[in-house]
Design a protein around this motif. Structure first.
Motif, mmCIF file in Angstrom:
data_model
loop_
_atom_site.group_PDB
_atom_site.id
_atom_site.type_symbol
_atom_site.label_atom_id
_atom_site.label_comp_id
_atom_site.label_asym_id
_atom_site.label_seq_id
_atom_site.Cartn_x
_atom_site.Cartn_y
_atom_site.Cartn_z
ATOM 1 N N GLU A 138 74.229 94.788 11.537
ATOM 2 C CA GLU A 138 72.737 94.115 11.776
ATOM 3 C C GLU A 138 72.994 92.562 12.531
ATOM 4 O O GLU A 138 72.762 92.166 13.738
ATOM 5 C CB GLU A 138 71.600 94.077 11.004
ATOM 6 N N ALA A 141 74.716 92.436 15.642
ATOM 7 C CA ALA A 141 73.939 93.006 16.953
ATOM 8 C C ALA A 141 72.736 91.715 17.041
ATOM 9 O O ALA A 141 72.203 91.780 18.195
ATOM 10 C CB ALA A 141 73.343 94.229 16.848
ATOM 11 N N HIS A 142 72.508 90.967 16.057
ATOM 12 C CA HIS A 142 71.347 90.016 16.177
ATOM 13 C C HIS A 142 71.635 88.966 17.232
ATOM 14 O O HIS A 142 72.774 87.870 17.153
ATOM 15 C CB HIS A 142 70.995 89.361 14.948
ATOM 16 N N GLU A 501 61.799 87.889 19.226
ATOM 17 C CA GLU A 501 62.192 88.499 18.092
ATOM 18 C C GLU A 501 60.948 89.040 17.385
ATOM 19 O O GLU A 501 60.791 89.965 16.646
ATOM 20 C CB GLU A 501 63.046 87.534 16.956
ATOM 21 N N GLN A 504 59.550 91.802 18.891
ATOM 22 C CA GLN A 504 60.429 93.269 18.373
ATOM 23 C C GLN A 504 60.193 93.718 16.796
ATOM 24 O O GLN A 504 59.947 94.927 16.476
ATOM 25 C CB GLN A 504 61.864 92.947 18.492
ATOM 26 N N GLY A 509 60.775 97.132 14.899
ATOM 27 C CA GLY A 509 62.253 96.991 15.275
ATOM 28 C C GLY A 509 62.562 97.596 16.687
ATOM 29 O O GLY A 509 63.887 97.679 16.952
ATOM 30 N N ASP A 510 61.511 98.032 17.414
ATOM 31 C CA ASP A 510 61.927 98.925 18.781
ATOM 32 C C ASP A 510 62.883 97.810 19.689
ATOM 33 O O ASP A 510 62.200 96.722 19.931
ATOM 34 C CB ASP A 510 60.778 99.505 19.313
ATOM 35 N N LYS A 511 63.978 98.142 20.060
ATOM 36 C CA LYS A 511 64.681 97.513 20.801
ATOM 37 C C LYS A 511 63.990 97.198 22.271
ATOM 38 O O LYS A 511 64.124 96.199 22.934
ATOM 39 C CB LYS A 511 65.970 97.980 21.335
ATOM 40 N N TYR A 514 61.873 93.818 22.545
ATOM 41 C CA TYR A 514 62.530 92.653 22.445
ATOM 42 C C TYR A 514 62.312 92.088 24.052
ATOM 43 O O TYR A 514 63.138 91.873 24.592
ATOM 44 C CB TYR A 514 63.752 92.693 22.185
ATOM 45 N N ARG A 515 60.981 91.393 24.199
ATOM 46 C CA ARG A 515 60.568 90.841 25.397
ATOM 47 C C ARG A 515 59.600 89.792 25.085
ATOM 48 O O ARG A 515 59.073 89.717 23.892
ATOM 49 C CB ARG A 515 60.378 91.900 26.072
#
Length: 786
Positions: A138, A141-142, A501, A504, A509-511, A514-515
């Motif tokens: 994790e 990827a963060h 963040e 998301q 946690g849905d990628k 991330y917007r």
């Protein structure tokens, strides 16, 4: 000058009282000296770039920190994470450390039931090996953690220790650096192979280097100069006299630094050995002339009076021209350059005055010189050697002029290749801990340097930073810069990243989430949830009224020239964003990297100005001393030749101008004119008496030439010593200055006499002769012309 020396000899106690008063006042001023090597200390208080940087720190807090990089195993274990957690806690417990961020305690945003947020530490207390493996993946990827707290390959972790700032103080930084390094060597942490960088660490190291090298270079200069003087005078007491004078002048120079508020910094290491090698100039000419008079006549008091009368005027003019060349830096926009120019100029003037008081009194009170017959024997062999050199030059002056023309042509090509640049880490040699640590950080976590973009929407509308359009433009700018400057290891971070963040996290946690949210209400709600979680992170990213936001750019330390494309792209992107986004009033760059870039912009103008002012001072003095515009201008131009050759070597060798090498030209011009004034003035005096240039040169080589040879040798050795420095730029400064002085001595003994011979042959020096000798001189010149 004769009345002055007679008064000095007549009133020794008064002279000693004056000297003691000067030293006492200087000692009192020394208590006000302080160390400052921060980026702020390089700029004037009204510098626009410094004003922006100061405002940034007022809005978002200090950016002073220490950054540690440590090795991490491929498989995290509970014991390893406990070790990292313990390390962070022990650093945070140190004095002047405000906050420590590690991968164990860094904030992690997660949603909770009911639509809230949980902002807690990334790593909990009781995680087994499987959970840690998942957390490692994790972290890799963060977007926030990657290449900041964990390297892209997962083999290195970073620890950020934010430290308090105590302006003008250095002891707390030294203690912090010692404690962190001691912790790195402790048995429980040694296997982590820690490296540490950051402002407190580098400031502590620079302070240590300055103190160590000032002592080492000062001592080496002292030894070399004293041995050189002993070889000439065969008396240790006489050899040490000029060094006592130089040592006292160092005290005065440092006192002047304190009085004008110039802090101790990296350039300060130049002062001691500079004054020991250069400050002895007037003393050595005085001693050499007294020695010569004493060897010829045998009466010590008469020798002191005659020697002082002959050399004091030229020494005063040469010191004042060197000081004038150094004072050309008082117009510099770079504060350390300005301060060191004023301080060294004051030290040189002090060396002249102290020498005038101390040397005649010491020689008259104590019999320091060898007996007259021995002195005459010592001079005899040296004089024969100088006569041979003078005869060679007067025979081959045409060939020497051709060689000089060729050197000038080649130097012109080299000078055209000189560039300006600034590379803070590159100031240090590759083997130093500073250089190796910063290089290691750049190779592992990709960014030890940083700069800031300040997005300002003040006056456009309340809390404009919360506008989704503004946040999207910020993130768009970040994406473009990161994509274009991967070679610099560029990584950005801003409030836009936090909002993404949060979005998301609120979407489990849905990628895809991330917007930046599309509505201002969603952004505002996200930020309220984040603030209510107890974190203070937003205070470092946005002002309390949401009128300004910062975008942090972390990158590798590189020369300023490699940042210039980035600056141009930022300006172009900012102009486009401002046209398309009326909610944003301005986007400006600030931070350490832009400050260093500003420094580069000043270097070229400072170099041109210092050369121009130094040349003007030297030209003015030479015209007045020689009473000839032709001779003064010619000799001043001759003094530029060694400087041009030294700059050409820099150009051909790829040595760029920085705050150290910037000093070379003015210092070299100021030093070289000393020899020229003494040499040419003596030649002119002999020429007026003998009406024969060849004979005048022969006599000058045997008297002033000897002192010049000794002084030039001492100066070359004095500057070569700097090449031992751990500061690479100081080593380059020493090498290039030694080259300029060495070439200057060569020019003085070969090319200056050749120029004088040429000027005499074409009749341009006839006006220097007494009028009644014009006819005889003209006839003699015709007869002597081959």
């Amino acid at each position: 000058m004769r009345p002055l020396i007679l008064r000095i000899l007549a009133y020794p106690r008064t002279c000693l009282i004056l000297l003691l008063a000067l030293l006492v006042l200087s000692g009192l001023a020394l208590t006000q000296l302080r160390f400052d090597n921060t980026p702020d200390s390089f700029f004037m208080q009204d510098d626009p770039e410094l004003i922006k940087y100061t405002q940034y720190k007022a809005d978002f807090g200090s950016d002073e920190y220490s950054f540690l990089v440590l090795d991490a195993p491929v498989q995290w274990t509970p014991a390893f994470i406990a070790n990292v957690r313990d390390l962070g806690a022990r650093i945070e417990a140190m004095d002047n450390v405000n906050k420590v961020t590690t991968l164990a305690n860094v904030r992690h945003i997660a949603s909770v039931d009911g639509g809230g947020l949980d902002v807690g530490p990334f790593l909990g207390e009781d995680l087994d090996a499987a959970a840690l493996a998942a957390k490692r993946s994790e972290a890799l990827a963060h977007p926030y953690y990657r290449n900041f707290l964990i390297s892209g390959n997962g083999r290195h972790l970073g620890i950020l220790a934010e430290t308090g700032v105590r302006p003008g103080e250095i002891v707390y930084k030294i203690e912090l650096a010692k404690k962190i390094r001691a912790l790195a060597q402790a048995p429980e942490f040694k296997r982590l192979n820690m490296r540490v960088v950051g402002a407190p660490i580098i400031d502590a190291d620079v302070f240590t280097i300055i103190n160590r090298e000032s002592a080492i270079f000062g001592t080496l200069s002292f030894i070399l100069v004293s041995v050189g003087f002993w070889l000439i005078f065969r008396s240790w007491a006489v050899a040490l006299l000029p060094l006592v004078v130089a040592s006292l002048s160092i005290v005065v120079a440092m006192a002047v630094s304190a009085v004008i508020g110039a802090p101790i910094g990296m350039l300060t290491a130049i002062i001691p050995s500079f004054l020991i090698s250069v400050g002895v100039g007037s003393s050595i000419f005085l001693l050499a002339e007294v020695y010569r008079q004493y060897a010829a006549g045998g009466d010590l008091r008469a020798a002191i009076v005659e020697g002082f009368s002959h050399s004091a005027g030229a020494s005063a003019l040469s010191v004042l021209t060197t000081a004038g060349a150094l004072l050309s830096f008082s117009w510099s926009e770079i504060r350390p350059v300005q301060g060191i120019g004023i301080s060294m100029a004051a030290g040189l003037v002090a060396s002249l005055l102290i020498g005038w008081l101390l040397i005649p009194l010491a020689l008259s009170r104590f019999r320091l010189l060898p007996d007259a017959q021995r002195a005459a024997r010592l001079l005899d062999g040296r004089v024969r050697g100088m006569h041979w050199l003078a005869d060679f030059v007067t025979r081959r002056w045409r060939l020497l002029l051709l060689v000089l023309a060729g050197l000038i042509a080649v130097a012109g090509f080299g000078v055209a290749r000189v560039t300006t640049d600034y590379y803070y880490v590159g100031l240090f040699k590759p083997h130093t801990d500073i250089y190796r640590s910063y290089t290691y950080v750049d190779q592992t976590l990709r960014g030890a340097a940083s700069m800031e973009l300040i997005v300002d929407s003040a006056g456009v509308g309340g809390e404009s930073i919360k506008d989704p359009a503004v946040l999207k433009r910020m993130r768009e700018l970040q994406d473009r810069l990161e994509a274009r400057y991967g070679a610099l290891g560029l990584k950005t971070y801003s409030i836009a990243d936090v909002v993404m963040e949060i979005s998301q996290a609120l979407h489990e946690g849905d990628k895809a989430a991330y917007r930046i949210p599309d509505s201002r209400a969603e952004v505002a709600e996200s930020l309220i949830l984040f603030e209510s979680s107890g974190t203070d992170e937003l205070t470092r990213l946005v002002t309390g009224d949401y009128a300004k936001a910062r975008i942090n750019l972390r990158m590798k330390y590189r020369p300023d020239s490699q940042y210039q494309p980035l600056f141009r792209d930022i300006q172009a992107e900012a102009e486009r964003i401002l046209r398309e986004t009326p909610q944003i009033r301005s986007i400006e760059t600030t931070g350490v990297v832009p400050l260093w870039s500003r420094l580069t912009n000043y270097l070229a103008s400072n170099e041109i100005r210092s050369i121009g002012l130094s040349f003007f001072v030297v030209l003015t003095v030479m015209v007045l001393v020689f009473r000839s515009a032709t001779l003064g201008l010619t000799m001043a131009l001759c003094n530029l030749v060694p400087v041009a050759i030294a700059l050409a070597v820099m150009g051909f060798g790829g040595v760029f101008l920085d705050p150290f090498t910037l000093l070379v030209s003015a210092i070299a011009i100021g030093i070289l004119d000393d020899d020229t004034l003494h040499f040419v003035k003596t030649v002119v005096d002999h020429y007026r008496r003998k009406h024969d240039m060849a004979a005048a040169l022969r006599d000058t080589f045997a008297s002033t030439g000897l002192a010049m040879l000794l002084l030039s040798s001492v100066l070359v050795l004095g500057f070569v010593i700097y090449m031992l420095s751990e500061v690479q730029s100081l080593a380059k400064f020493g090498g290039v200055t030694a080259l300029a002085i060495g070439v200057g001595a060569l020019c003085e003994f070969l090319f200056t006499p050749a120029v004088l011979m040429g000027l005499e042959r074409v009749g341009l020096l006839r006006h220097l002769l007494p009028r009644e000798a014009d006819g005889a001189s003209s006839t003699h010149t015709i007869q002597e012309t081959p």
